[in-house]
Design a protein around this motif. Structure first.
Motif, PDB file in Angstrom:
ATOM      1  N   SER A   2       0.769  -1.223   0.075  1.00  0.00           N
ATOM      2  CA  SER A   2      -0.066   0.014  -0.139  1.00  0.00           C
ATOM      3  C   SER A   2       0.742   1.542  -0.059  1.00  0.00           C
ATOM      4  O   SER A   2       2.033   1.178   0.453  1.00  0.00           O
ATOM      5  CB  SER A   2      -0.977   0.025   1.009  1.00  0.00           C
ATOM      6  N   LYS A   3       0.184   2.423  -0.412  1.00  0.00           N
ATOM      7  CA  LYS A   3       0.912   3.481  -0.396  1.00  0.00           C
ATOM      8  C   LYS A   3       0.599   4.603   0.599  1.00  0.00           C
ATOM      9  O   LYS A   3      -0.533   4.356   1.141  1.00  0.00           O
ATOM     10  CB  LYS A   3       0.455   4.231  -1.800  1.00  0.00           C
ATOM     11  N   VAL A   4       1.283   5.047   1.290  1.00  0.00           N
ATOM     12  CA  VAL A   4       1.264   5.893   2.437  1.00  0.00           C
ATOM     13  C   VAL A   4       1.812   7.444   2.649  1.00  0.00           C
ATOM     14  O   VAL A   4       3.097   7.316   2.007  1.00  0.00           O
ATOM     15  CB  VAL A   4       1.722   4.954   3.839  1.00  0.00           C
ATOM     16  N   PRO A  77      -2.851   8.323  -1.364  1.00  0.00           N
ATOM     17  CA  PRO A  77      -2.183   7.321  -0.613  1.00  0.00           C
ATOM     18  C   PRO A  77      -3.449   6.319  -0.031  1.00  0.00           C
ATOM     19  O   PRO A  77      -4.687   7.070  -0.107  1.00  0.00           O
ATOM     20  CB  PRO A  77      -1.678   8.081   0.842  1.00  0.00           C
ATOM     21  N   LYS A  78      -3.339   5.364   0.639  1.00  0.00           N
ATOM     22  CA  LYS A  78      -4.443   4.675   1.153  1.00  0.00           C
ATOM     23  C   LYS A  78      -4.672   5.230   2.639  1.00  0.00           C
ATOM     24  O   LYS A  78      -5.692   5.008   3.286  1.00  0.00           O
ATOM     25  CB  LYS A  78      -4.157   3.043   1.169  1.00  0.00           C
ATOM     26  N   LEU A  79      -3.383   5.919   3.312  1.00  0.00           N
ATOM     27  CA  LEU A  79      -3.627   6.232   4.593  1.00  0.00           C
ATOM     28  C   LEU A  79      -2.683   7.503   4.766  1.00  0.00           C
ATOM     29  O   LEU A  79      -1.550   7.552   4.243  1.00  0.00           O
ATOM     30  CB  LEU A  79      -3.046   4.892   5.416  1.00  0.00           C
ATOM     31  N   CYS A  96      -8.064  14.766   5.223  1.00  0.00           N
ATOM     32  CA  CYS A  96      -8.343  13.434   4.738  1.00  0.00           C
ATOM     33  C   CYS A  96      -9.605  13.418   4.322  1.00  0.00           C
ATOM     34  O   CYS A  96      -9.949  12.557   3.506  1.00  0.00           O
ATOM     35  CB  CYS A  96      -7.935  12.754   6.010  1.00  0.00           C
ATOM     36  N   VAL A 101      -9.367   9.867   2.539  1.00  0.00           N
ATOM     37  CA  VAL A 101      -8.286   9.042   2.865  1.00  0.00           C
ATOM     38  C   VAL A 101      -8.248   8.665   4.412  1.00  0.00           C
ATOM     39  O   VAL A 101      -8.659   9.458   5.097  1.00  0.00           O
ATOM     40  CB  VAL A 101      -7.017   9.589   2.150  1.00  0.00           C
ATOM     41  N   ASN A 102      -7.936   7.408   4.738  1.00  0.00           N
ATOM     42  CA  ASN A 102      -7.982   7.040   6.206  1.00  0.00           C
ATOM     43  C   ASN A 102      -7.049   8.075   6.779  1.00  0.00           C
ATOM     44  O   ASN A 102      -5.951   8.425   6.072  1.00  0.00           O
ATOM     45  CB  ASN A 102      -7.541   5.673   6.452  1.00  0.00           C
ATOM     46  N   LEU A 361      -3.461  -0.940   7.118  1.00  0.00           N
ATOM     47  CA  LEU A 361      -3.422  -1.147   5.737  1.00  0.00           C
ATOM     48  C   LEU A 361      -3.531  -2.625   5.406  1.00  0.00           C
ATOM     49  O   LEU A 361      -3.842  -3.037   4.231  1.00  0.00           O
ATOM     50  CB  LEU A 361      -1.873  -0.971   5.411  1.00  0.00           C
TER      51      LEU A 361
END
Length: 403
Positions: A2-4, A77-79, A96, A101-102, A361
């Motif tokens: 995942s991307k952060v 990003p995912k987070l 966010c 986004v989380n 994630l």
């Protein structure tokens, strides 16, 4: 993978990003943003040298919601992992929400003009995150964070109820400076000089700052004076452990630290209200923070260990009556520096931030809305502590603390 996106470039962020890079199977793409691009670049260079992983860096004002929203949308990003200052929690949460986004942080919101840590501002975001199908995880550091997970692990595996809870935070490290703080000086001093509060019989009991002192013999460190303080995990623990009769937080300080801080208070250097100097408004505490050693520079000289944990008393799960358990982690400053280039105070917060992000994630922790760490299954988090540099141990005591 995942991307952060990580926001903030202090010692905690440095540890977190290093540990993310060491877990590339979870964190496939890491982005780092802060007001000061050079700090992000320095972390990225260190990560590249230590792990071979490339980190993308950006300059951003975390309080500029439109600009931050645009950056989040650009990165997708995912987070978002917020490791900036507590004053910036709400604008980052706003961004966010706008970007869908989380969100994760390690410390609860605090207004700039009042030294008051409370969850109410962030808890108020519950419906907004839930409506968008997003998750916000609050307090994924060590304290708050691991200390709350420790309590919930005891509730799941050892105790049916927790009647008494003491959180003990000991830093037995020596950095060789006359006076320096091991994390952000402004936040540290605001915490320490605020009135102490503890939870007793359904209400808060307030006492003057640094007036209640006890001595405790910490494994790996030795006997240390510890002071009753207020810390934000007491608020969430009082909410999510409803049977809690008494909850207290203790932190150790050496005599030299107390003496320096007392003098600084007496001469007004810990004030957070503006004063006029040479025609300009300055905030004394912010000026003091600017002249003190930066926490991220202390790693190379800091030696010794930390010992942080919980002592909990309650009704045993196996029906054997009331029992007391002590659950804790010991972290070595020099080992933390060898692994990440940062001392153990940054390490003990940065590693749990990475683990909390990994929980989200990988889907081990999931939900819609705003969550404190106490609301989630402690087991996968506890397992990862053992494999990521913060091994814990638990032992039974004869009874609760006798003070």
């Amino acid at each position: 993978m995942s991307k952060v996106l990580v926001i903030g470039a202090g010692g905690v962020s440095s540890v977190c990003v290093h540990k993310m890079a060491m877990n590339a199977g979870i964190f496939g793409e890491i982005h780092l943003a802060s007001r000061t691009l050079s700090k992000c670049d320095a972390i990225a260079d260190s990560v590249k040298q230590r792990t071979g992983v490339d980190i993308a860096t950006y300059a951003i004002d975390a309080e500029d919601v439109p600009a931050l929203t645009a950056l989040i949308r650009q990165i997708a990003p995912k987070l978002v992992v917020n490791l900036a200052l507590p004053y910036q929690d709400l604008p980052i949460m706003d961004a966010c929400l706008e970007a869908g986004v989380n969100y994760l942080d390690t410390a609860n919101y605090e207004p700039k003009d009042e030294a008051k840590f409370e969850y109410k501002w962030q808890w108020a975001y519950q419906e907004r995150f839930a409506e968008k199908g997003l998750m916000a995880l609050l307090g994924s550091g060590f304290d708050p964070g691991v200390t709350s997970v420790f309590a919930m692990w005891l509730k799941k595996h050892k105790l049916k109820t927790i009647r008494l809870l003491d959180i003990l935070d000991c830093n037995g490290g020596d950095h060789g400076q006359h006076f320096a703080t091991n994390f952000n000086p402004e936040i540290n001093i605001r915490e320490v000089t605020a009135p102490a509060r503890h939870w007793r019989d359904g209400q808060w009991v307030e006492t003057p700052a640094m007036t209640i002192r006890e001595n405790f013999d910490f494994e790996g460190v030795g006997p240390k004076n510890m002071y009753l303080m207020y810390h934000e995990e007491l608020e969430s623990l009082a909410r999510f452990v409803p049977e809690l009769e008494r909850g207290r937080f203790w932190m150790t300080f050496g005599d030299a630290y107390i003496n320096h801080l007392t003098v600084l208070q007496n001469v007004g250097m810990t004030r957070i209200d503006p004063v006029v100097y040479n025609g300009q408004e300055i905030i004394p505490l912010q000026f003091l923070a600017a002249v003190l050693p930066k926490p991220e520079t202390l790693g190379a000289t800091t030696k010794g260990k930390t010992n942080i944990g919980d002592i909990a008393t309650g009704e045993a799960l196996d029906g054997s009556g009331e029992r007391t358990f002590y659950i804790y982690n010991i972290c070595d400053h020099e080992e933390a520096f060898h692994e990440t280039g940062n001392q153990a105070i940054s390490y003990t917060t940065g590693v749990p931030a990475m683990i909390g992000a990994a929980m989200m994630l990988t889907g081990a922790w999931a939900g819609e809305g705003v969550f404190n760490i106490e609301q989630l299954d402690p087991d996968p988090f506890m397992a990862m502590l053992n494999t990521q540099g913060l091994p814990w141990q638990v032992k039974e005591l004869a009874g609760p603390l006798q003070f």
